[in-house]
Design a protein around this motif. Sequence first.
Motif, short mmCIF file in Angstrom:
data_model
loop_
_atom_site.label_atom_id
_atom_site.label_comp_id
_atom_site.label_asym_id
_atom_site.label_seq_id
_atom_site.Cartn_x
_atom_site.Cartn_y
_atom_site.Cartn_z
N ARG A 306 59.45 42.59 49.36
CA ARG A 306 58.47 43.40 48.62
C ARG A 306 57.10 43.34 49.30
NH1 ARG A 306 59.00 41.33 42.55
NH2 ARG A 306 57.65 43.13 42.09
N VAL A 307 56.71 42.16 49.75
CA VAL A 307 55.43 42.02 50.46
C VAL A 307 55.48 42.82 51.76
CG1 VAL A 307 53.93 40.41 51.68
CG2 VAL A 307 54.86 39.79 49.44
N ALA A 308 56.61 42.72 52.50
CA ALA A 308 56.74 43.44 53.76
C ALA A 308 56.63 44.94 53.54
CB ALA A 308 58.07 43.10 54.43
N GLY A 309 57.25 45.43 52.46
CA GLY A 309 57.19 46.86 52.17
C GLY A 309 55.79 47.32 51.82
N ALA A 310 55.06 46.49 51.11
CA ALA A 310 53.71 46.87 50.69
C ALA A 310 52.71 46.77 51.82
CB ALA A 310 53.26 46.00 49.51
N ALA A 335 48.35 40.49 52.40
CA ALA A 335 49.70 40.00 52.10
C ALA A 335 49.67 38.91 51.03
CB ALA A 335 50.36 39.48 53.38
N MET A 336 48.81 37.91 51.18
CA MET A 336 48.75 36.83 50.21
C MET A 336 48.34 37.35 48.84
SD MET A 336 49.13 33.53 49.60
CE MET A 336 48.83 32.43 51.00
N ALA A 337 47.33 38.23 48.80
CA ALA A 337 46.89 38.79 47.52
C ALA A 337 48.00 39.60 46.88
CB ALA A 337 45.65 39.66 47.75
N THR A 338 48.75 40.35 47.69
CA THR A 338 49.85 41.15 47.15
C THR A 338 50.96 40.26 46.61
OG1 THR A 338 49.34 42.95 48.70
CG2 THR A 338 51.56 42.91 47.76
N PHE A 339 51.24 39.17 47.32
CA PHE A 339 52.26 38.22 46.87
C PHE A 339 51.88 37.61 45.52
CE2 PHE A 339 54.10 33.76 47.43
CZ PHE A 339 55.37 34.13 46.99
N ILE A 340 50.63 37.19 45.39
CA ILE A 340 50.17 36.62 44.12
C ILE A 340 50.21 37.66 43.01
CG2 ILE A 340 48.19 35.58 42.95
CD1 ILE A 340 47.38 34.40 45.69
N VAL A 370 47.32 45.10 47.91
CA VAL A 370 47.46 46.49 48.32
C VAL A 370 47.27 47.43 47.12
CG1 VAL A 370 49.08 48.21 49.20
CG2 VAL A 370 48.91 45.97 50.30
N GLY A 371 47.88 47.08 46.00
CA GLY A 371 47.77 47.92 44.80
C GLY A 371 46.35 47.94 44.25
N GLU A 372 45.71 46.77 44.18
CA GLU A 372 44.33 46.70 43.68
C GLU A 372 43.38 47.50 44.56
OE1 GLU A 372 44.91 42.16 41.89
OE2 GLU A 372 43.96 42.51 43.85
N VAL A 473 41.98 42.27 38.07
CA VAL A 473 41.80 41.49 39.29
C VAL A 473 41.34 40.08 38.95
CG1 VAL A 473 40.49 41.30 41.44
CG2 VAL A 473 41.33 43.53 40.69
N ALA A 474 40.43 39.95 38.00
CA ALA A 474 39.94 38.62 37.59
C ALA A 474 41.09 37.77 37.06
CB ALA A 474 38.85 38.77 36.53
N ASP A 475 41.96 38.39 36.27
CA ASP A 475 43.10 37.65 35.72
C ASP A 475 44.03 37.19 36.84
OD1 ASP A 475 44.81 36.83 33.38
OD2 ASP A 475 46.19 38.23 34.35
N ARG A 476 44.26 38.05 37.81
CA ARG A 476 45.14 37.68 38.92
C ARG A 476 44.53 36.57 39.79
NH1 ARG A 476 44.78 37.88 44.46
NH2 ARG A 476 43.85 39.96 44.41
N LEU A 477 43.19 36.60 39.92
CA LEU A 477 42.53 35.59 40.74
C LEU A 477 42.32 34.26 40.01
CD1 LEU A 477 39.77 37.79 42.44
CD2 LEU A 477 41.78 36.80 43.55
N GLY A 478 42.50 34.28 38.69
CA GLY A 478 42.28 33.06 37.94
C GLY A 478 40.85 32.88 37.47
N VAL A 479 40.07 33.97 37.44
CA VAL A 479 38.71 33.91 36.89
C VAL A 479 38.83 34.03 35.38
CG1 VAL A 479 36.46 35.05 36.81
CG2 VAL A 479 37.74 34.96 38.96
N ASP A 480 38.34 33.03 34.63
CA ASP A 480 38.58 33.04 33.18
C ASP A 480 37.69 34.06 32.48
OD1 ASP A 480 36.03 31.87 32.50
OD2 ASP A 480 36.84 29.91 33.05
N THR A 481 38.06 34.36 31.24
CA THR A 481 37.39 35.40 30.46
C THR A 481 35.91 35.10 30.25
OG1 THR A 481 39.47 35.84 29.32
CG2 THR A 481 37.47 36.71 28.32
N THR A 482 35.60 33.83 29.99
CA THR A 482 34.20 33.46 29.75
C THR A 482 33.34 33.74 30.97
OG1 THR A 482 34.90 31.72 28.22
CG2 THR A 482 32.66 31.56 29.12
N THR A 483 33.85 33.39 32.13
CA THR A 483 33.09 33.65 33.37
C THR A 483 32.84 35.13 33.55
OG1 THR A 483 34.05 31.69 34.41
CG2 THR A 483 33.11 33.34 35.87
N LEU A 484 33.86 35.94 33.29
CA LEU A 484 33.72 37.39 33.46
C LEU A 484 32.74 37.96 32.43
CD1 LEU A 484 34.88 39.56 35.34
CD2 LEU A 484 36.55 40.10 33.57
N GLU A 485 32.79 37.46 31.20
CA GLU A 485 31.86 37.93 30.17
C GLU A 485 30.42 37.56 30.52
OE1 GLU A 485 33.39 36.15 26.65
OE2 GLU A 485 34.89 37.73 26.30
#
Length: 767
Positions: A306-310, A335-340, A370-372, A473-485
Amino acid sequence: MAGLNYVDPADIHAVVVGLERYPRAPRDWSLRGAGKDAVRFAQWLNRGGVPPQNITLLLSPMEERLPFLEAASNDAGLAYRLVTSVNDIRRVFIEELKHAAGGLLYVYWGGHGVLGEDGRLLFYPDASAEDKLCLSVEELRVFLAQMASSGFRQQILFFDACATFVEEHGSESAPVVVPLPLPRRETAQQFLLHASRDGQAAEQDDVAESGAFSTVLLQWLEQHAADLHPDLSALHDAVREHFEAQRAANGPAQTPVTCRYLTFDGTQDDTETYTAPVDSIARLAVVGALETMFPDEGQLKVHAARVAGACGAARLVHGYSTRTFAEVLLCTPRAMATFIALLSADAVSATAEPFRVLSLAHVPPGLLSVGEYADLRELLMRAPEMSPAMVAAITQQILPGASGVQMETGSTVSGAQLLAHVENLEQHPGGHSHTAPRRRTTPAVLRFTEHLVAVFDRYPGWCRKLSKWGERVADRLGVDTTTLEDLSAAAHSWAHSLTQSSTAPRVVVQVYPEPAAGTFTCVVWSDPGTGELGRYAHDDNGIPLAPDQAVRLIERAIRSLSVSDTQAPVVEIVLEAADMLAVPVHTWNGADPGHVVPLLLAVRRRLALRCAPLASAEAEESRRAMLERRWNGRGDGKAVYLDPIHAGGYSAYGRLEADQDVARVVVRAGGDDAARMIQFALYLGYPVILWDHDAAQAVPDSYFVPLDPEGTISELPERVRRYWAKVCEDPIQHPVRPALLLDNPERQMPPALAVLRQSASDEASMR
């Protein structure tokens, strides 16, 4: 660019740098032969017909080499300069080249260099182990493209400097990139030839006293390009073939690299790229994580496919191994971001966490998947119109002092330019908080998009989609809701600071002096905060008044607004350009005769001068356009300082025009010099001008520091008011008598003063 357009040698200019000695650095930094190579390059240019005055030769020679270099330069009729500091070299590129005009520009640089986070870096002559002062090659390339406006549409740059990793140069300090000014956007053809590729040293032959690269380069130029118009492809091939033969014979592993740029924004026509060697420790860590989290290799192969295709990772398509997959994740863009992202979408976020940690530790290319990236591209292509100055202001807010992020200075920024800007911001991925180690800080890309949402909230549909994108994107990166707010709140607060001055209540006073009578015709308008002006109804409005009467009229108008003390209006004084220094409103005292307490307008109220429309409609149209453009850049904190050195000729004009997105001017000259500079700034559309209206002579550099002219603009009138109060308290300790022009083009101006004055005269004659 293999075939250069012919340029007469008289129209060729060159900056030639040879740095052998670094006086502040250890002795082993000395680079014997760099000066000799630079002189030889200058001689090649001179023999081809380039006048000596067109060749700027900058040398930092070893002491024992100085007699030889002097003789070699003198024999060719070439003058040289000894350079010992950053400024000695920056001055040539920033100040001197702009006065040159021609068709072809050569730059040759021989000296020490490294490969750092900002790309290829060249050490300045005053660099040391503790203070590695550097010039960014990419910044130089981008900056030089503005020379295209002087005719230098063809540029050839040679760099004989190492590109070894900065870690190999000791850990005393990180490189300090001394930034070049933000240039205009121009189209220029550029050819760069580096002595070595990323991670390699540029060999120096101490016996021959020459760089290995420069020896080959200069021999080829002397033999094949006596006309100064080398076939650049043939040059590249010859240099590469030489070093490949050397390497095959167990010689130095040095591989010269070329880059060709056809446009200023970095679009490359033919750039050689090399796969960087994979860090073995990083690869082992990723392999370990893959094997631990996916004991079933079949499942891992599915993810790899799937990563190779993207990402187009052909290596994974032709043959799978966990090691290859790890290398793809570390080296293939996105590639790493797409895998995660794939793992997160499959509701196995716990499986994704180790790879988030590895991403922070090893920073693979491409923060976004790639999608983001595709989703953001679609949003930015439909972004509201925005100026380069606004993009620059947001960038300065999220990355203070950021360098290397350049935007084209057109009327608006295109979606493609915004996307390229985001790609630059991806190089700042954030990390873990120092105060809360388990909490991830927000990457620059998300800080940028959140500020876009805050600034353009009048486009709710677009902002809602961009905000949702940021949340994903924040959720995928592990940035918590409080930080984003917290980020969102800070972004909206900043955006509000840019616009709050447009909605605050105000009293606008058009003033026309009557010198013979010592009075002033004042036409007073009020705005309760709606943005709409209404003429204040009072018998004294629009007739000649003494200063004390004018102040009392202004105070009545302020009280008529019925606003709270926390919303005390700014008083805008509208003056014609010629009267800007002739009306001392800051010292007007409105106290009634015999009253004990004075009523100084500058102490009681926040004052801001504004410039009335110019008499010439064409000049006013030009001023207005620049006023709006510069106003958009008010948030970046930059200011132009005008000193006595700018008093002669067109120096002040050139200084003011150098950067057409700067909003602020601080005049440190005095007397007639200051008056002339203020007029220049007014006509060139500067919305913020600060000066001392009593200064007969120039003032020290630190004179205006208490007023913080580079601070928040919306608070500048209050800083001026408080300073005037301190002037009353202790005039010796507070020598400035500040005058402030703050001309917000978004705020409505009253009708033309000349029309109103005639109307006022008619009214007075009927009474």
